[in-house]
Enzyme design. Structure first.
Site: not given
Ligand code: GLN
Length: 194
Positions: A79, A169, A171
């Protein structure tokens, strides 16, 4: 084997727990001295990429970590971690590490679908649960990038040599197969540099 987990912000504990479930040791990277320890791989967790990017620079971790990744350190970003590794971020923002040839779009699922759970295929593993939280997706993957998961025709997991990224994710589920893939294929697989 020991994996360094970037622990400046975001969901690093869950990655450490996943590694524990695979009997893999880890340590938290919070400051420059932590980079003196040997590590066989690096995990960059989810969280907020702008904040993490700023902390990396403020704490003087950015240059050393970038060099290690470019020299082939096996690295897994989830992410926000994927955003930090991407070569390009759609719409104006400049890249952070810029080490994998993908263009990502942040918060790409809009408000209504900001967070959701689904199941889809991870190439070579099978169907896995996927947790998306204000997730990015990959808009463009360069020629050397292997696509590992797609959801609704959007690329959500990919690998280029020593770098593995997921929009979702793993995890946050009880399924440790993506972490096992990282350990077995990327860390042990002698991935090369890319
Ligand atoms: N929206 C976050 C970003 O742009 C990422 C979200 C996340 O890591 N769950 O950094």
């Amino acid at each position: 084997m020991i994996i360094g987990v970037l622990a400046l912000q975001g969901g690093f504990i869950e990655h450490i727990r996943m590694l524990q479930s695979l009997q893999i040791g880890s340590f938290e990277i919070r400051k420059k001295e932590d980079l003196n320890k040997d590590m066989d791989g690096l995990i960059i967790p989810g969280g907020e990429s702008t904040t993490m990017g700023k902390l990396l620079k403020d704490l003087d971790l950015y240059n050393d970590l970038k060099k290690k990744i470019q020299e082939g350190l096996p690295t897994f970003g989830t992410c926000a971690g994927m955003i930090l590794l991407a070569k390009k971020i759609a719409d104006k923002e400049s890249a952070h590490f810029g080490v994998i040839d993908i263009e990502v779009r942040r918060n790409a699922y809009g408000r209504q679908l900001g967070s959701f759970l689904t199941e889809a295929e991870f190439k070579g593993i099978g169907i896995i649960p996927m947790t998306f939280i204000r997730a990015p997706y990959i808009e463009v993957a360069g020629p050397g990038v292997e696509i590992l998961s797609e959801v609704d025709n959007r690329i959500v997991a990919a690998r280029s040599k020593n770098i593995l990224v997921t929009s979702y994710h793993p995890e946050l589920t009880s399924d440790n197969r993506v972490h096992r893939y990282f350990i077995e294929e990327v860390v042990n697989g002698k991935a090369g540099v890319g």
